[in-house]
Design an enzyme around this catalytic site. Structure first.
Site, short mmCIF file in Angstrom:
data_model
loop_
_atom_site.label_atom_id
_atom_site.label_comp_id
_atom_site.label_asym_id
_atom_site.label_seq_id
_atom_site.Cartn_x
_atom_site.Cartn_y
_atom_site.Cartn_z
N TYR A 34 16.75 22.84 -35.14
CA TYR A 34 17.35 22.82 -33.80
C TYR A 34 16.80 23.95 -32.96
CZ TYR A 34 21.07 19.50 -35.06
OH TYR A 34 21.78 18.39 -35.43
N TYR A 77 18.14 18.40 -42.75
CA TYR A 77 18.07 19.86 -42.84
C TYR A 77 19.16 20.40 -43.76
CZ TYR A 77 21.68 19.65 -39.14
OH TYR A 77 22.81 19.38 -38.41
N ARG A 79 22.08 17.89 -44.52
CA ARG A 79 22.51 16.83 -43.62
C ARG A 79 21.49 15.69 -43.65
NH1 ARG A 79 25.72 16.80 -39.74
NH2 ARG A 79 26.26 14.90 -40.83
N HIS A 100 20.32 12.62 -38.49
CA HIS A 100 21.41 12.14 -37.64
C HIS A 100 21.19 12.55 -36.20
CE1 HIS A 100 22.47 16.28 -38.68
NE2 HIS A 100 23.06 16.34 -37.50
N HIS A 115 23.62 13.44 -32.82
CA HIS A 115 24.98 13.67 -32.31
C HIS A 115 25.17 12.90 -31.01
CE1 HIS A 115 25.82 17.17 -35.02
NE2 HIS A 115 24.51 17.30 -34.97
FE LIG Z 1 23.33 18.20 -36.55
#
Ligand SMILES: [Fe+2]
Lengths: 253, 204
Positions: free
Chosen positions: A119, A158, A168, A171, A173
């Site tokens: 991110y 990640y 995770r 995905h 959001h």
């Molecule tokens: Fe996320």
């Protein structure tokens, strides 16, 4: 006139309260497998109340606020002539309510990690590199049939600090507005065929397997653009509204 | 067997995660150039009618620590008690007031801030007037489904005393968790997720 939530068949905005939320379908606030929820979950019972005008109304956003690249994460942060690195995908679907009616003209926002699972955030410490041409956010407004679409790269999986080795699944959001503040929803979309979905403690906060399956976007081969991008389809369902059979007439009139 | 109602199930909520600011307030977290500004950062302009107020506060976890990765949205009536929404059929709201705001909690001290106007009163379902209030919605990492609550005003004791929602709170001292501190024009609304002072959250 489309049959939709904002202007029903008769062109009048709907004013019914929303169906009660099925709290057994949503994740509970306290889900100890997801450790952060332990100190962030209310412990007392919620005060349950039929919606008032404060909940059945909500903000509306106009298409004029959107920029040309708002729904193109491949390009909306990239330098001119450049594009984000990763598997090119199109994500599309419809926003419906529990009655199956399209929810038109509502803002849908999305954010995600880059193709390597990183991110763009100062608190993010994963060693996968940033992509200088990927910001990670986008938005759009549903059309009169409740449809939305955007272009992006498939996000990477990640690791995250929860259990010793929790990851995770890939995905995206989603934040979705309806026509009433009580419809406000944040969720996550997963990808068909990803075995990591079933290992994830955040996915695992959802008690019902069918509710999880509803979060998994299907590979949409028909809408895949040859030599360009695969398509995934993800429909989102918001709370439905009660019909106002008698409510617009004060008692006795 | 009976006829099929053929209703759909609402999409399940998932936590907004630690990076909700990337998606909803990208400029705030350093992702510039994608959107002109962050949505919901401004609710009022020079022409907005009504009494200007500032609402600040924190979202506090069960260990007494303010959340610095939360995001809050508010929704309220204008000064005349009208919502800026197509479902508002009682009149036309102030065109210079959005009624909707969005604020991240800050990295440093976890404070959120809304510059708005004091809302007018709006009716409950049965026509009785509710006390002036602002609806809140809170999401963050560790919050699995967005939390709804309301803020009422400390200088509206008479209206609060007859408010139908506040009256539904069985344990009277808990109603105080929905009443802001401070005084006009600066109100402070701390939201406690757990503990003695746990805020009353709504299933509405
Ligand atoms: Fe996320």
């Amino acid at each position: 006139m489309p049959d939709n939530q904002n202007g029903g068949r008769h062109g009048k905005p709907e004013t019914g309260a929303f169906f009660a939320r099925d709290r057994a379908w949503h994740p509970p606030a306290f889900a100890p497998g997801y450790k952060t929820s332990v100190l962030r979950s209310p412990q007392k019972a919620l005060l349950s109340l039929d919606g008032t005008i404060s909940e059945i109304t909500g903000p509306v956003f106009g298409h004029s606020m959107l920029g040309d690249l708002d729904n193109d994460l491949i390009h909306n942060f990239a330098s001119p002539g450049k594009s984000a690195i990763g598997e090119r995908i199109i994500v599309h679907g419809r926003v419906l309510d529990e009655r199956g009616r399209p929810v038109q003209g509502v803002l849908v926002e999305f954010w995600q990690a880059n193709a390597g699972g990183r991110y763009r955030h100062k608190k993010e410490s994963y060693l996968a590199p940033l992509d200088p041409n990927f910001g990670g956010c986008g938005r759009t407004i549903t059309d009169e049939e409740g449809r939305y679409w955007f272009r992006t790269v498939r996000p990477g999986a990640y690791p995250w600090p929860n259990g010793v080795n929790d990851w995770r699944p890939a995905h995206i959001h989603f934040s979705v507005f309806g026509h009433g503040f009580a419809q406000r929803l944040i969720t996550q979309m997963y990808f068909e065929g990803d075995p990591m979905i079933w290992k994830c403690p955040i996915v695992g906060t959802i008690p019902d397997r069918r509710a999880i399956e509803q979060l998994i976007a299907a590979l949409d081969w028909g809408n895949t653009v040859p030599m360009d991008a695969r398509a995934y389809r993800f429909d989102i369902v918001l709370r439905g509204r009660r019909s106002t059979f008698f409510e617009n007439r004060p008692e006795g009139n | 067997m009976v006829q099929d109602l053929s209703t759909l199930k609402e999409t399940a909520s998932q936590t907004a995660g630690p990076y909700v600011h990337i998606g909803l307030t990208p400029n705030f977290c350093g992702i510039g150039g994608v959107y002109e500004g962050d949505l919901g950062a401004s609710m009022v302009n020079d022409k907005t009618l009504g009494q200007r107020i500032t609402v600040t506060g924190r979202v506090i976890d069960g260990a007494g620590m303010p959340l610095r990765d939360a995001l809050l949205e508010i929704w309220q009536a204008d000064a005349a008690g009208l919502y800026n929404s197509p479902s508002e059929l009682r009149g036309t709201a102030d065109a210079n007031f959005t009624g909707w705001g969005r604020s991240p909690t800050s990295d440093e001290d976890g404070v959120f801030t809304f510059e708005t106007v004091k809302p007018g009163r709006v009716p409950f379902r049965d026509g009785r007037l509710m006390a002036p209030h602002i609806s809140f919605w809170i999401v963050a990492r560790g919050i699995n489904i967005g939390l709804h609550t309301r803020m009422y005003f400390p200088d509206e004791a008479a209206a609060n005393a007859e408010d139908p929602l506040l009256a539904r709170i069985e344990h009277r001292h808990r109603a105080e968790t929905l009443v802001a501190a401070g005084q006009a024009p600066n109100y402070v609304f701390d939201i406690h997720l757990q503990g003695e002072k746990e805020t009353v959250f709504l299933d509405i």
